[in-house]
Design a protein around this motif. Structure first.
Motif, mmCIF file in Angstrom:
data_model
loop_
_atom_site.group_PDB
_atom_site.id
_atom_site.type_symbol
_atom_site.label_atom_id
_atom_site.label_comp_id
_atom_site.label_asym_id
_atom_site.label_seq_id
_atom_site.Cartn_x
_atom_site.Cartn_y
_atom_site.Cartn_z
ATOM 1 N N PHE A 34 1.012 -1.269 -0.076
ATOM 2 C CA PHE A 34 0.120 0.173 -0.026
ATOM 3 C C PHE A 34 0.824 1.156 0.025
ATOM 4 C CE2 PHE A 34 -1.634 3.484 2.713
ATOM 5 C CZ PHE A 34 -2.610 4.003 1.938
ATOM 6 N N LEU A 35 1.867 1.092 0.975
ATOM 7 C CA LEU A 35 2.659 2.367 1.131
ATOM 8 C C LEU A 35 3.414 2.598 -0.408
ATOM 9 C CD1 LEU A 35 4.467 2.118 4.512
ATOM 10 C CD2 LEU A 35 2.487 3.879 3.913
ATOM 11 N N ARG A 36 3.994 1.775 -0.974
ATOM 12 C CA ARG A 36 4.541 1.620 -2.343
ATOM 13 C C ARG A 36 3.804 2.286 -3.223
ATOM 14 N NH1 ARG A 36 7.161 -3.575 -5.671
ATOM 15 N NH2 ARG A 36 7.574 -2.444 -7.425
ATOM 16 N N PHE A 37 2.384 1.702 -3.522
ATOM 17 C CA PHE A 37 1.541 2.276 -4.834
ATOM 18 C C PHE A 37 1.062 3.546 -4.415
ATOM 19 C CE2 PHE A 37 2.079 -2.175 -6.133
ATOM 20 C CZ PHE A 37 2.503 -1.916 -7.414
ATOM 21 N N PHE A 38 0.969 3.792 -2.989
ATOM 22 C CA PHE A 38 0.379 5.197 -2.701
ATOM 23 C C PHE A 38 1.217 6.423 -3.058
ATOM 24 C CE2 PHE A 38 -0.574 8.647 0.222
ATOM 25 C CZ PHE A 38 -1.757 8.981 0.040
ATOM 26 N N LEU A 39 2.700 5.866 -2.916
ATOM 27 C CA LEU A 39 3.687 6.952 -2.896
ATOM 28 C C LEU A 39 3.529 7.206 -4.530
ATOM 29 C CD1 LEU A 39 6.181 8.720 -2.342
ATOM 30 C CD2 LEU A 39 7.418 6.635 -2.140
ATOM 31 N N GLY A 40 3.584 5.876 -5.202
ATOM 32 C CA GLY A 40 3.791 5.963 -6.525
ATOM 33 C C GLY A 40 2.643 6.717 -7.236
ATOM 34 N N ALA A 41 1.216 6.698 -6.906
ATOM 35 C CA ALA A 41 0.147 7.249 -7.381
ATOM 36 C C ALA A 41 0.180 8.728 -6.894
ATOM 37 C CB ALA A 41 -1.045 6.969 -6.676
ATOM 38 N N MET A 42 0.779 9.067 -5.880
ATOM 39 C CA MET A 42 1.114 10.555 -5.640
ATOM 40 C C MET A 42 1.956 11.184 -6.362
ATOM 41 S SD MET A 42 -0.831 11.601 -3.091
ATOM 42 C CE MET A 42 -0.026 13.044 -2.306
ATOM 43 N N LEU A 43 3.308 10.407 -6.569
ATOM 44 C CA LEU A 43 4.179 11.151 -7.630
ATOM 45 C C LEU A 43 3.753 11.235 -8.990
ATOM 46 C CD1 LEU A 43 7.239 8.990 -6.471
ATOM 47 C CD2 LEU A 43 6.668 11.528 -6.113
ATOM 48 N N VAL A 44 2.792 10.040 -9.686
ATOM 49 C CA VAL A 44 2.266 10.265 -10.738
ATOM 50 C C VAL A 44 1.311 11.603 -10.844
ATOM 51 C CG1 VAL A 44 0.637 9.305 -12.539
ATOM 52 C CG2 VAL A 44 2.524 7.849 -11.342
#
Length: 289
Positions: A34-44
């Motif tokens: 969750f942390l990994r993809f949440f960070l990725g989604a925020m960056l995108v």
């Protein structure tokens, strides 16, 4: 150019294995995802805002995103949970068996494709040398390899049919939502989220660099057949072994060098540019998702 870009992304994919393995000593797997993809989604999201790039909400885009996200979700969950029960080397080898599964899914049985796949798989075995004893982690990781193969096959079709940028962004958003539900089900302790150096480095690699690598893959799959993408990704464990040998002084015996060379040979064989008619027939042969 797209092949070179994919070769560079394999360096990032290779780094995610040890990074994830280290972080799982602190945080449960679904919570980390969750942390990994949440960070990725925020960056995108930040990048799209800076570029003033709107997202398409067309039904075709959302449908394609849902199908691709389903395979991506199962792939990451099975791989990350499997890493808790198997070694990093076994995980790297079994995950990379998507090299075999992609042409099976796409029903592409050309002699050159299978020769390249066979040579690369033999090289992977020589390089990684996974244990012969099958455990729960290995079984879960085999399911992950099948899911990632299906995802690669889906992207070949969808990136040509819908807006690739929107497809990429919606996958990141959907993965964040699914992983949030998975994390709530997992019920991690608050101590798992203590901001340690290991957690920061793991998120920087998997949430930051790996998100960039995923974006490059989305772009490249508009131009390269899926089985060639899978073969190029087979260089991932070879890269890891070479870097560990050069920078960390880790030993690489004759079997490791032989495996590396076999993988490289398989990638070269499989990446030879097909003629126009072959490429068109390959795309037309892709199954409906």
């Amino acid at each position: 150019m797209p092949r070179l870009a994919l070769l560079l992304t394999t360096l990032i994919w290779g780094a995610t294995f040890p990074a994830t393995k280290a972080v799982l000593e602190q945080i449960p797997p679904l919570s980390f995802l969750f942390l990994r993809f949440f960070l990725g989604a925020m960056l995108v999201g930040i990048c799209l805002l800076l570029m003033a790039r709107p997202l398409s909400c067309d039904r075709a885009v959302l449908r394609a995103s849902a199908i691709a996200t389903g395979w991506l979700f199962f792939g990451y969950v099975l791989q990350t949970v499997g890493l808790r029960y198997t070694s990093a080397s076994n995980s790297a080898f079994i995950t990379t068996l998507y090299v075999v599964f992609v042409p099976l899914i796409l029903r592409r049985f050309g002699m050159r494709s299978w020769l390249a796949t066979g040579v690369a798989t033999a090289g992977l075995w020589c390089l990684v040398r996974p244990t012969a004893v099958l455990n729960l982690g290995d079984v879960l990781t085999l399911g992950c390899a099948m899911a990632f193969a299906a995802h690669i096959a889906c992207l070949e079709r969808f990136t040509r049919e819908v807006d690739a940028t929107s497809l990429f962004a919606w996958q990141m958003v959907a993965m964040s939502g699914l992983m949030l539900l998975a994390m709530l089900w997992e019920q991690p302790p608050l101590s798992a989220f203590v901001p340690t150096t290991v957690l920061f480095i793991g998120l920087a690699i998997t949430g930051g660099l790996a998100t960039l690598a995923f974006a490059i893959q989305m772009w490249a799959q508009q131009l390269i057949p899926a089985q060639q993408v899978a073969l190029l990704f087979a260089l991932e464990p070879a890269y890891a072994a070479w870097l560990a040998w050069y920078f960390l002084g880790e030993s690489l015996d004759w079997q490791g060098w032989l495996g590396s060379m076999l993988i490289l040979t398989g990638v070269i064989i499989g990446s030879l540019e097909p003629n126009r008619n072959e490429a068109e027939r390959a795309v037309e042969a892709s199954p409906a998702a």
